[in-house]
Each structure stands twice: as structure tokens, then as C-alpha cells.
Design a protein around this motif. Structure first.
Motif, PDB file in Angstrom:
ATOM      1  N   GLU A  44     -16.283 -40.672  77.759  1.00 33.45           N
ATOM      2  CA  GLU A  44     -14.647 -41.254  77.492  1.00 33.45           C
ATOM      3  C   GLU A  44     -14.498 -40.143  76.637  1.00 33.45           C
ATOM      4  OE1 GLU A  44     -11.337 -42.133  77.290  1.00 33.45           O
ATOM      5  OE2 GLU A  44     -12.231 -42.945  78.317  1.00 33.45           O
ATOM      6  N   LEU A  45     -14.950 -39.848  76.274  1.00 38.18           N
ATOM      7  CA  LEU A  45     -15.246 -37.971  75.080  1.00 38.18           C
ATOM      8  C   LEU A  45     -15.288 -36.787  75.415  1.00 38.18           C
ATOM      9  CD1 LEU A  45     -18.013 -39.380  72.032  1.00 38.18           C
ATOM     10  CD2 LEU A  45     -15.806 -39.673  71.811  1.00 38.18           C
ATOM     11  N   GLN A  46     -16.072 -36.947  77.088  1.00 37.95           N
ATOM     12  CA  GLN A  46     -16.054 -35.910  77.452  1.00 37.95           C
ATOM     13  C   GLN A  46     -14.704 -35.810  78.324  1.00 37.95           C
ATOM     14  OE1 GLN A  46     -19.482 -36.633  79.574  1.00 37.95           O
ATOM     15  NE2 GLN A  46     -20.731 -34.854  78.809  1.00 37.95           N
ATOM     16  N   GLU A  47     -14.310 -36.860  78.989  1.00 41.84           N
ATOM     17  CA  GLU A  47     -12.754 -36.968  80.140  1.00 41.84           C
ATOM     18  C   GLU A  47     -12.136 -37.087  78.824  1.00 41.84           C
ATOM     19  OE1 GLU A  47     -13.309 -39.843  82.509  1.00 41.84           O
ATOM     20  OE2 GLU A  47     -15.105 -39.662  83.038  1.00 41.84           O
ATOM     21  N   SER A  48     -11.426 -37.243  78.298  1.00 41.78           N
ATOM     22  CA  SER A  48     -10.392 -37.501  76.985  1.00 41.78           C
ATOM     23  C   SER A  48     -10.499 -36.750  76.207  1.00 41.78           C
ATOM     24  CB  SER A  48     -10.389 -38.716  76.412  1.00 41.78           C
ATOM     25  OG  SER A  48     -10.066 -39.694  78.187  1.00 41.78           O
ATOM     26  N   LEU A  49     -10.999 -36.270  75.242  1.00 34.88           N
ATOM     27  CA  LEU A  49     -11.267 -35.681  73.656  1.00 34.88           C
ATOM     28  C   LEU A  49     -11.874 -34.562  73.903  1.00 34.88           C
ATOM     29  CD1 LEU A  49     -11.248 -35.681  71.155  1.00 34.88           C
ATOM     30  CD2 LEU A  49     -13.532 -35.804  70.500  1.00 34.88           C
ATOM     31  N   LEU A  50     -12.769 -33.712  74.993  1.00 36.98           N
ATOM     32  CA  LEU A  50     -13.043 -32.071  74.971  1.00 36.98           C
ATOM     33  C   LEU A  50     -11.798 -31.682  75.288  1.00 36.98           C
ATOM     34  CD1 LEU A  50     -16.124 -32.431  76.511  1.00 36.98           C
ATOM     35  CD2 LEU A  50     -15.649 -31.988  74.322  1.00 36.98           C
ATOM     36  N   PRO A  51     -11.240 -31.995  76.814  1.00 33.91           N
ATOM     37  CA  PRO A  51      -9.923 -30.728  77.254  1.00 33.91           C
ATOM     38  C   PRO A  51      -9.188 -30.912  75.937  1.00 33.91           C
ATOM     39  CG  PRO A  51     -10.625 -32.426  78.414  1.00 33.91           C
ATOM     40  CD  PRO A  51     -11.394 -33.273  77.432  1.00 33.91           C
ATOM     41  N   GLN A  52      -8.985 -31.651  74.936  1.00 30.48           N
ATOM     42  CA  GLN A  52      -7.829 -31.610  74.264  1.00 30.48           C
ATOM     43  C   GLN A  52      -8.387 -30.861  73.025  1.00 30.48           C
ATOM     44  OE1 GLN A  52      -5.512 -34.970  72.727  1.00 30.48           O
ATOM     45  NE2 GLN A  52      -6.841 -36.214  74.010  1.00 30.48           N
ATOM     46  N   LEU A  53      -9.363 -30.306  72.533  1.00 26.00           N
ATOM     47  CA  LEU A  53      -9.986 -29.565  71.673  1.00 26.00           C
ATOM     48  C   LEU A  53     -10.377 -28.201  72.131  1.00 26.00           C
ATOM     49  CD1 LEU A  53     -13.001 -32.133  70.401  1.00 26.00           C
ATOM     50  CD2 LEU A  53     -11.099 -31.603  69.525  1.00 26.00           C
ATOM     51  N   GLY A  54     -10.212 -27.915  73.249  1.00 28.87           N
ATOM     52  CA  GLY A  54     -10.446 -26.396  73.597  1.00 28.87           C
ATOM     53  C   GLY A  54     -11.285 -25.796  73.440  1.00 28.87           C
ATOM     54  N   ASN A  55     -11.812 -24.724  73.159  1.00 25.51           N
ATOM     55  CA  ASN A  55     -12.874 -24.106  72.421  1.00 25.51           C
ATOM     56  C   ASN A  55     -13.289 -24.648  71.121  1.00 25.51           C
ATOM     57  OD1 ASN A  55     -12.967 -22.569  75.263  1.00 25.51           O
ATOM     58  ND2 ASN A  55     -11.109 -20.969  74.559  1.00 25.51           N
ATOM     59  N   ASN A  56     -12.626 -25.219  70.787  1.00 27.33           N
ATOM     60  CA  ASN A  56     -12.942 -25.705  69.278  1.00 27.33           C
ATOM     61  C   ASN A  56     -14.003 -26.744  68.875  1.00 27.33           C
ATOM     62  OD1 ASN A  56     -10.984 -24.086  67.987  1.00 27.33           O
ATOM     63  ND2 ASN A  56      -9.434 -25.377  68.701  1.00 27.33           N
TER      64      ASN A  56
END
Length: 277
Positions: A44-56
Motif C-alpha cells: 500500500e505504501l509503494q502504490e499509494s504513498l510513493l507517487p504522492q511524494l515524488g522525488n522527495n
């Protein structure tokens, strides 16, 4: 960069504190190690959170979550986070610590959670000094959305709601008894599902039956938690969570009847946590 998470069983609020002082926001589903595996959380973190953080890429992560009440549960969540953010410093704590830090800051007080579930603690401005047992969805959660949802379902399925509410509930939730029971006893996250029925009460607080139901819900919570803390009448009692936020008027009235001093009532402690860190 510091990443902060306030995770309930239904939703997680994220704040990323950037080096230039800016704060980025993100939202994902809630995580609870009582119902999810490390693999499920990682995915869930990989699919939902990472895209929202971008390169940060955060270097420090402070995760406050429902169900993170033991070392084993905290380790499960930490392992999932480290798998997604290797090399970062990760600290996992319970959601009640988030409530205390997010509402009390560095002042003494009582912090309460009234969302999908419920919890509370006595806080001296630095650490939690006392905490009433949190018995979870099946045995406890007084004051919460799941507690209200269980009561509503029990009344509705036994045809004990007032006629107008019985009809309105059936129209808003047309599921059959068999479908409801299947969702509760055979599918994941019964606490989320049951708590969703508490939404029926929004906008109906002036109905005498609803007002009394909410009053008793909060009264049960106060008697079993807040009123058991020493000197509870002398300290401010703060609240976070959707149930406290949306039914704040009845919460305040019920608290006053128990001589409880109501402090902050927040939908989420995330803003206070950003200030804290």
C-alpha cells in the motif's frame, strides 16, 4: 526531510517537512497491524504513498498508528516502512501518543481518540503517565464510530429504531441482514465497515433518539476512561477523531455533565504533530 504519519484504522494523514520550511501533504488508507501484514502495508505504501511524494525521500519517519501498542506490532509496521524507505530512521508509536503530542504539545492534559476506534491517556507534557485499557473493536471502543455503528446495527436489525429512523436507515443502507453479517464476520476490516454506519447520525443530532444515543456513547467512554484518571477534573481533556469532531456539541454537553474540562477538539492531530516535530 521528516515524514510524519497519523494513521487510524480508516485513513492516514501524512506530512513531509521539507528543508526550505514548506510542508507537503499526502493521504492514504489507514494501517492497523492487528488486521494487516507487513507485506500488505508495504504494498500500500509503494502504490499509494510513493507517487504522492515524488522525488522527495525522507531521512526521518515518525509513524503514529492505531494498533501500534506493542513492540511486536510496532516492529511489523517499521519493517514495512524500512522496506519502502531503506536507510531512513523510523520510529513507530501508538496513535494515542499522536493525540497527546498533537493536542497537549508540552503541557499536561488528557488526550482522547474518538474515531473509528477509541483510546485515551494521561500526559504530563513529555510522556504518557497512565492509560486505561484499550480493548479494541470486539470488547471495547466506547465512544467511537465502531461502537456507535454496532449499536445502530443492533437496533436496526432488531427493528428497535423509531419508525422514521428505521425507514431512513433502510433507504440509506439497503443491504440485507445476511449481507451485513457476512461483511462483519467474513471479510477484512469489520471495524471500518461497522464504523461507516455512524455517518447516518450526521445531520440528525437534533433528533431526540439520536441525541440520546450519542450522549450515552460519550457517557460510556467518559465513565470507563477519563473519569478514572486521577485529578481528571483539574486537567484539560482534548479530543481527536471524526466522531469527536462531527458531534462536538453533544460531546461538550456530556463532558460538562461529568465535570470534564474540554480543551481542543480536532479531526486530526497531524497539524499539531508537524509543530511538535
Amino acid at each position: 526531510m521528516i515524514l510524519i504519519a497519523d494513521s487510524g484504522s480508516t485513513k492516514t494523514d501524512w506530512r513531509l517537512l521539507l528543508p526550505d520550511g514548506e510542508i507537503a501533504q499526502a493521504t492514504t488508507v489507514g494501517f492497523n497491524p492487528n488486521y494487516q501484514s507487513a507485506e500488505n502495508i508495504r504494498t500500500e505504501l509503494q502504490e499509494s504513498l510513493l507517487p504522492q511524494l515524488g522525488n522527495n525521500q525522507p531521512t526521518q519517519i515518525y509513524f503514529y498508528g492505531a494498533g501500534c501498542s506493542t513492540e511486536a506490532k510496532c516492529s511489523l509496521v517499521a519493517d514495512a516502512i524500512l522496506n519502502v524507505f531503506p536507510g531512513s530512521h523510523v520510529q513507530v508509536m501508538s496513535d494515542v501518543v499522536a493525540a497527546a503530542r498533537g493536542t497537549c504539545g508540552h503541557q499536561a492534559g488528557i488526550a482522547c481518540i474518538l474515531g473509528t476506534g477509541s483510546n485515551s491517556c494521561l500526559y504530563n507534557g513529555e510522556i504518557i503517565t497512565a492509560q486505561m485499557p484499550c480493548l479494541g473493536f470486539t470488547l471495547g471502543n466506547e465512544g467511537s464510530g465502531s461502537y456507535l455503528g454496532k449499536k445502530l446495527l443492533h437496533l436496526y436489525l432488531n427493528h428497535e429504531l423509531p419508525a422514521d429512523l428505521q425507514e431512513a436507515f433502510g433507504k440509506q443502507y439497503p443491504a440485507t441482514q445476511a449481507e451485513i453479517l457476512h461483511r462483519i464476520y467474513n471479510e477484512p476490516f469489520p471495524n471500518r465497515y461497522v464504523a461507516s454506519f455512524a455517518l447516518f447520525l450526521q445531520g440528525r443530532q437534533r433528533h431526540p433518539f439520536v441525541a440520546e444515543l450519542l450522549h450515552q456513547n460519550f457517557l460510556d467512554f467518559f465513565r470507563l476512561t477519563v473519569c478514572k484518571y486521577p485529578d481528571y477534573q483539574m486537567l484539560p481533556t482534548h479530543f481527536v477523531g471524526s466522531i469527536a469532531f462531527y458531534f462536538a456539541d453533544i460531546l461538550r454537553k456530556t463532558a460538562k455533565s461529568q465535570h470534564i474540562q474540554v480543551g481542543r477538539i480536532l479531526q486530526s492531530p497531524i497539524a499539531g504533530l508537524a509543530l511538535y516535530h
